[in-house]
Design a protein around this motif. Structure first.
Motif, PDB file in Angstrom:
ATOM      1  N   SER A  74       0.840  -1.197   0.000  1.00  0.00           N
ATOM      2  CA  SER A  74       0.000   0.000   0.000  1.00  0.00           C
ATOM      3  C   SER A  74       0.870   1.240   0.000  1.00  0.00           C
ATOM      4  O   SER A  74       1.931   1.270   0.621  1.00  0.00           O
TER       5      SER A  74
ATOM      6  N   THR B 147      -5.016   7.178  -1.269  1.00  0.00           N
ATOM      7  CA  THR B 147      -4.366   5.874  -1.363  1.00  0.00           C
ATOM      8  C   THR B 147      -4.195   5.504  -2.830  1.00  0.00           C
ATOM      9  O   THR B 147      -5.163   5.309  -3.549  1.00  0.00           O
ATOM     10  N   VAL B 148      -2.957   5.462  -3.246  1.00  0.00           N
ATOM     11  CA  VAL B 148      -2.671   5.265  -4.669  1.00  0.00           C
ATOM     12  C   VAL B 148      -2.521   3.783  -4.992  1.00  0.00           C
ATOM     13  O   VAL B 148      -2.963   3.315  -6.036  1.00  0.00           O
ATOM     14  N   VAL B 149      -1.862   3.060  -4.095  1.00  0.00           N
ATOM     15  CA  VAL B 149      -1.756   1.607  -4.244  1.00  0.00           C
ATOM     16  C   VAL B 149      -2.332   1.000  -2.961  1.00  0.00           C
ATOM     17  O   VAL B 149      -1.970   1.405  -1.859  1.00  0.00           O
ATOM     18  N   ASP B 150      -3.237   0.073  -3.126  1.00  0.00           N
ATOM     19  CA  ASP B 150      -4.044  -0.376  -1.985  1.00  0.00           C
ATOM     20  C   ASP B 150      -4.011  -1.899  -1.843  1.00  0.00           C
ATOM     21  O   ASP B 150      -4.726  -2.615  -2.535  1.00  0.00           O
TER      22      ASP B 150
ATOM     23  N   THR C 146       2.913   4.121  -9.784  1.00  0.00           N
ATOM     24  CA  THR C 146       3.347   4.079  -8.386  1.00  0.00           C
ATOM     25  C   THR C 146       3.778   2.662  -8.002  1.00  0.00           C
ATOM     26  O   THR C 146       4.766   2.484  -7.291  1.00  0.00           O
TER      27      THR C 146
ATOM     28  N   GLY D 162      -6.144   1.734  -7.370  1.00  0.00           N
ATOM     29  CA  GLY D 162      -5.104   1.260  -6.464  1.00  0.00           C
ATOM     30  C   GLY D 162      -5.194  -0.202  -6.088  1.00  0.00           C
ATOM     31  O   GLY D 162      -4.259  -0.761  -5.539  1.00  0.00           O
TER      32      GLY D 162
ATOM     33  N   GLY E 199      -2.758   3.561 -10.389  1.00  0.00           N
ATOM     34  CA  GLY E 199      -1.647   3.215  -9.512  1.00  0.00           C
ATOM     35  C   GLY E 199      -0.565   2.378 -10.162  1.00  0.00           C
ATOM     36  O   GLY E 199       0.300   1.846  -9.480  1.00  0.00           O
TER      37      GLY E 199
ATOM     38  N   ARG F 103       0.304   5.557   0.234  1.00  0.00           N
ATOM     39  CA  ARG F 103      -0.571   6.727   0.312  1.00  0.00           C
ATOM     40  C   ARG F 103       0.233   7.982   0.035  1.00  0.00           C
ATOM     41  O   ARG F 103       1.383   8.094   0.447  1.00  0.00           O
TER      42      ARG F 103
END
Lengths: 305, 276
Positions: free
Chosen positions: A13, A20-23, A47, A207, A44, A15
């Motif tokens: 993850s 939250t860009v990658v989750d 990222t 994300g 995402g 943020r």
């Protein structure tokens, strides 16, 4: 580490502020595999690549490259990276640029020059990068990513700006690298080109990784119907259609054409029914759900939740 | 080759390409030659060596010019490459962040040194050889002046570099660089002078003033050059400062070096923590 796992992401993850860009992304990629990363703008993808490169720090979760942290892999020159819309020092020539990057990786400069030939830039090699078109810059970017034959290639939208011929030669190069055991992870917006050229497809949405498998499995999971088109003897379409009505859904019938849809699982049964009709059928065309449709399914499913 | 050398080489090459080297060298050559050839005219033929006069006028010029050139070379070191997208790719290479800063600094220093040595060296040789009986003292002082000009430039290269890692936009960096130039070259001395006038020697002792001057690399340079020999000190009106301060030239040079080491180290530390 499992022997041939190049990339292992576990609950990754990231943020930026509130966003939250990658989750919670979890996936593996193994040696010799070509993985496509698809998703809308801002899903995402970039990222995630930064996390795999060790240029961004994850807020939670873990990423391992060759069983180590990404920074370690990068220090040993094990990762080749092509950023989205890559830029180079405008006043330097292609040759000087590739020589600079080769030196940084500790590779003989002539290997860099050879790569310029591989990507088809040998004629423009002495020109300044300033004069390069988008496609030429992209090829120079690919050449630098290939320096030192890294075991992991991360390519962020590598085919933008490439014409169909160049795109084909690009995928040939990628294939060759996979064949030599490298892992290739590439992102793209052009879904159709990924269909036949990648082993697995990872779909990102806001994300989250919403799907990651081969296109066949994704198709089955999406439960999208198979389209079958029949060409029959002129005038017999309605008769034939009646005979097939029990085994598949009729979507369109006209004078000599019948369009059918059926579940992927029923494919063989339906085809069997069709072939028993013998000479009344002139031609059969089977259209599996396209990647566009599959992508649309996963994209919408997640958005609705 | 280490990454530092590779990056320095590329930075130097870039400055050759965008005509930075030619421009700065010509500028310094033109100014130093005109000062050297015309600058001794007002003095007429006096006992003072022509080279000494040249040193005084050249070092006064250096204080304005060299910091400006240095800041312009270095203010976009990091922020410029971030903005044009070349830094991102560079960071994916087996290069450590401090090496990028160090490499660019070395490259810029090479550019500045070349311009200074060619520009001032030519003028110095011209004057020194034209005027007969130039003493060894004057030659040493001229060499000190050229060398410390490079040191002064390095200090401002380091300051520019620090600016470039602190800000997010190139425009901001440019503005800050101009501000730094104004502060160190003009405002600092004006403030110090104002303080002295207001104080009328009541609390500020000469030692304190000298210490305050160490906070400005341009002043350190001034003290280093204009108090170097008694002849020059007398010429430049710096005799009192020089005597009162009693700071050795070695120490002054060391302080000038510290002025490049400290900002550069800070720049490396800040850059190492930065996330892209």
């Amino acid at each position: 580490m499992t022997d041939n796992l190049t990339v292992q992401c576990r609950g990754l993850s990231k943020r930026y502020g509130e966003h939250t860009v990658v989750d919670g992304v979890t996936f593996d990629a193994s040696a010799g595999e070509c993985l496509a990363l698809v998703g809308h703008n801002g899903a995402g993808k970039t990222t995630l690549m930064k996390l795999m490169l060790g240029l961004a720090r994850a807020n939670s979760g873990d990423v391992q490259i060759f069983g180590n942290n990404p920074g370690e892999a990068r220090r040993h020159g094990g990762i080749g990276f092509l950023p989205e819309s890559v830029m180079f020092e405008a006043t330097m020539s292609g040759r000087e640029t590739i020589a600079f990057f080769a030196r940084l990786k500790g590779i003989p400069v002539r290997e860099g020059y050879a790569l310029l030939e591989t990507v088809g830039l040998e004629e423009a090699a002495r020109q300044r990068v300033k004069t390069y078109s988008k496609g030429m810059r992209q090829r120079l970017g690919l050449a630098q990513a290939l320096l030192g034959a890294p075991q992991l290639l991360l390519l962020d939208e590598p085919t933008t700006g490439l014409d169909p011929a160049l795109r084909r030669s690009f995928y040939d190069i990628v294939r060759a690298r996979c064949h030599d055991g490298a892992t290739v992870i590439l992102s793209s917006h052009i879904l159709t080109e990924l269909e036949a050229r990648t082993d697995r497809i990872a779909i990102m949405n806001h994300g989250k990784l919403v799907a990651c498998d081969t296109l066949d499995v994704l198709r089955r999971e999406a439960g999208l119907a198979l389209n079958i088109r029949l060409k029959v003897k002129p005038g017999t379409a309605s008769v034939v259609a009646e005979k097939l009505a029990g085994s598949a859904n009729l979507s369109k019938v006209n004078d000599q054409q019948i369009h059918l849809t059926c579940d992927l699982g029923d494919k063989l049964k339906v085809l069997n029914d069709i072939t028993t009709l013998g000479s009344e059928i002139h031609d059969v065309e089977i259209l599996p759900p396209t990647f566009d449709e599959v992508y649309g399914y996963f994209h919408n499913r997640e958005s609705q939740q | 080759m280490t990454p530092v050398v590779i990056i320095a080489r590329k930075e130097f090459q870039r400055c050759v390409r965008n005509r930075w080297i030619v421009a700065t060298t010509l500028l310094m050559l033109a100014l130093s030659m005109s000062l050297a050839l015309l600058g001794s005219a007002p003095m007429g033929t006096v006992a003072t060596g022509r080279l000494s006069i040249t040193i005084v006028s050249l070092s006064s010029l250096t204080i304005f010019l060299v910091p400006l050139i240095a800041l312009m070379l270095s203010f976009d070191t990091v922020v410029g490459d971030t903005e044009n997208g070349t830094l991102f790719l560079l960071l994916t290479y087996p290069v450590q962040r401090w090496q990028i800063i160090a490499g660019k600094f070395v490259g810029h220093t090479a550019v500045l040194s070349l311009a200074t040595i060619i520009g001032y060296g030519t003028a110095g040789l011209a004057v020194g050889l034209m005027a007969e009986g130039t003493g060894i003292d004057a030659w040493t002082a001229f060499a000190t002046m050229s060398g410390s000009s490079v040191l002064l430039g390095m200090a401002f290269l380091a300051i520019g570099c620090l600016i470039s890692v602190l800000v997010k936009e190139r425009g901001t960096a440019a503005g800050l660089a101009v501000a730094m130039w104004l502060i160190f070259v003009l405002l600092f001395d004006m403030g110090l002078l104002g303080l002295l006038v207001a104080d009328k020697g009541a609390t500020l002792k000469a030692g304190t003033v000298t210490a305050l001057m160490m906070l400005n690399p341009a002043d350190v340079y001034r003290m280093l050059n204009l108090t170097g020999s008694s002849e020059i000190a007398a010429l430049s009106g710096m005799a009192t400062v020089g005597k009162a301060g009693q700071v050795s030239q070695q120490l002054l040079a060391a302080i000038l070096v510290a002025w490049s080491v400290i900002p550069l180290t800070l720049a490396m530390l800040v850059f190492r923590r930065r996330e892209l």
